[in-house]
Every structure is written in structure tokens, then in C-alpha cells.
Design an enzyme around this catalytic site. Structure first.
Site, PDB file in Angstrom:
ATOM      1  N   GLU A  31      -0.315 141.198 -46.192  1.00 26.52           N
ATOM      2  CA  GLU A  31      -1.726 141.442 -46.530  1.00 26.52           C
ATOM      3  C   GLU A  31      -2.234 142.649 -45.732  1.00 26.52           C
ATOM      4  OE1 GLU A  31      -5.930 138.913 -46.444  1.00 26.52           O
ATOM      5  OE2 GLU A  31      -4.300 138.362 -45.081  1.00 26.52           O
ATOM      6  N   CYS A  68      -3.121 135.134 -48.618  1.00 21.45           N
ATOM      7  CA  CYS A  68      -3.492 134.448 -47.377  1.00 21.45           C
ATOM      8  C   CYS A  68      -4.326 133.171 -47.568  1.00 21.45           C
ATOM      9  CB  CYS A  68      -4.193 135.437 -46.451  1.00 21.45           C
ATOM     10  SG  CYS A  68      -4.138 134.965 -44.689  1.00 21.45           S
ATOM     11  N   LYS A 121      -8.020 139.063 -54.141  1.00 20.91           N
ATOM     12  CA  LYS A 121      -8.082 137.803 -53.402  1.00 20.91           C
ATOM     13  C   LYS A 121      -9.328 137.006 -53.792  1.00 20.91           C
ATOM     14  CE  LYS A 121      -7.990 136.210 -48.551  1.00 20.91           C
ATOM     15  NZ  LYS A 121      -8.002 136.698 -47.152  1.00 20.91           N
TER      16      LYS A 121
END
Length: 250
Positions: A39, A136, A102
């Protein structure tokens, strides 16, 4: 399919240095069908300050994909008009670029103050496999990545700190088991201004077994995934068809 996870020690706000480090790891690792970066691999997890422009690093990803004849994946901060997206790029050797923004922003780390969450679930087909993209904090929200029979592997990139490393491993195994899929997980090592990272990158199969894992260093972790074996296991032990129907409201 041969997968190479690039577990890098990300230099803070230094895209050129991070590109150089990634390229050195790729060269040392040898050939693969896919290389996966962490990330915000080009800058570090920047939530309190303006991230660097991503465009040169995206060009580098395209060049490396063509040179290696392999997919290159990793997330970067992208300006989306006054705010930012934590965007996971999936760059193919033929020039095709897919991306996922995300969805779940890390409130504890201040991410929503600067970033805008994505609204679209993205599955990418490449090399005969189907990959669900995630970043994540998404890992903590299983409904978002519930397997609807539309993917074979969960590809997740992260800056997941050492203080919650056991949680990382537990959740990765859970996602593999409940979704009967491979999990390809790329984390970073090193330090940024707020956290310490010790990796934990790995590839897990649909039975929750770790196929290959890191040694806690800046390194390339190489392993293989096989769709034929996955489909054989799903047919033998058909869990997914018994799942509950649901709708995600965004």
C-alpha cells in the site's frame, strides 16, 4: 501462476528511491507472472500531508510490466479533485490498467480527513485467474469481500503495523477459509513517522494453509497459485453455494 510479493522498506515521501528499491528486488527475484507492491509503496502511508504526484510511478509500473511481461500491482495516493484516493493499480503487460479505490478508510489513522473512499468492488481477470482487489483496512470488513463466486484470489496490499501483526495473520486466514480462495497479501517493513512494520507478507490457499511467507526483511516472497487445484477443492467441498444472499448498500 507464479506470484512475487515485494515486501519493501518504504522510504518516506521518496518515490524515486522506492522505485529503485522495488526494481532491485524484482531483478533479484527472477521471473514471475505478477509482482505485488505494498500500500502506498511509492511514498509511505501519508494521511496528514499532501502525498507526491503518482504519475511518474505509474509510468514506471507500466514500463516494468512491459519489460517483465508480467502484471505489476500496488497502491498509490491519487488526486481525485480536491481529495485523494488510495488507489490500487493493477497494470498488465499489454498496457491495460485496472484500479480499485480503497473502500474502508482508516479513521484511527486520520485517512478520511484527506481521502475519499471508493464505492466499487473490483475483480480483475488476468492469466486465467480472477483477483478481487483490496487495500489494508478493507481486511476487517468481510461482507465487502464476500466471494460471490466471482473471484479466485484476494489480492490485498497494506501498511499493517507490527503492533497488530497477529490480527493481520488471523484475518488473512479467515478470508481464505470463508471465501475458499487464495489470499495474496503484501505488507511493508520498516518505519514511518507513526508506526513500525515487520512485514508478514504471505500467500495462503483456500484451506487456510500458508504456502509461502516472509522472513521479516526487505525481500521478494515467491510462490505459486493454481486455479485447477482451487476448483477441484471447491467441487469436493462446496461451501460457497450455501452462503446467505445479501445486498451491499453504498
Amino acid at each position: 501462476m507464479r506470484i512475487c510479493i515485494l515486501q519493501t522498506d518504504i522510504a518516506w515521501d521518496a518515490p524515486q528511491e522506492n522505485r529503485r528499491s522495488a526494481e532491485q528486488l524484482m531483478s533479484a527475484a527472477g521471473d514471475a507472472d505478477m509482482y505485488v507492491l505494498p500500500e502506498m509503496w511509492n511514498s509511505g502511508f501519508m494521511t496528514g500531508t499532501t502525498p507526491p504526484d503518482h504519475r511518474e510511478s505509474l509510468i514506471w509500473m507500466q514500463q516494468m510490466a512491459q519489460q517483465k511481461e508480467a502484471a505489476i500491482c500496488g497502491s498509490m495516493a491519487v488526486d481525485v479533485g480536491g481529495r485523494w484516493a488510495n488507489r490500487l493499480f493493477f497494470v498488465c503487460p499489454d498496457g491495460r490498467i485496472e484500479h480499485y479505490d480503497k473502500r474502508h478508510l482508516f479513521g484511527y489513522g486520520g485517512e478520511p480527513q484527506l481521502y475519499k473512499g471508493g464505492k466499487e468492488r473490483i475483480v480483475v481477470e488476468y492469466g486465467g485467474m480472477r483477483f478481487l482487489l483490496a487495500v489494508c483496512y478493507d481486511l476487517r470488513f468481510p461482507v465487502w469481500m464476500r466471494n460471490l463466486g466471482d473471484y479466485d484470489a484476494l489480492l490485498i496490499v497494506a501498511n499493517w503495523p507490527e503492533s497488530r501483526k497477529q490480527v493481520w495473520t488471523t484475518l488473512l486466514k479467515a478470508r481464505a477459509l470463508e471465501n475458499q480462495c487464495y489470499v495474496i497479501a503484501c505488507n511493508r517493513i520498516g518505519d514511518d513517522p507513526v508506526a513500525h512494520y515487520t512485514g508478514g507478507s504471505m500467500i495462503i490457499d483456500a484451506k487456510g494453509q500458508i504456502l509461502t511467507a516472509d522472513n521479516g526483511a526487505e525481500e521478494a516472497i515467491v510462490g505459486e497459485i493454481h486455479r485447477e487445484e482451487l476448483l477441484k477443492f471447491r467441487k469436493k467441498f462446496p461451501v460457497l453455494p450455501d452462503g446467505d444472499p445479501f445486498t451491499i448498500l453504498i
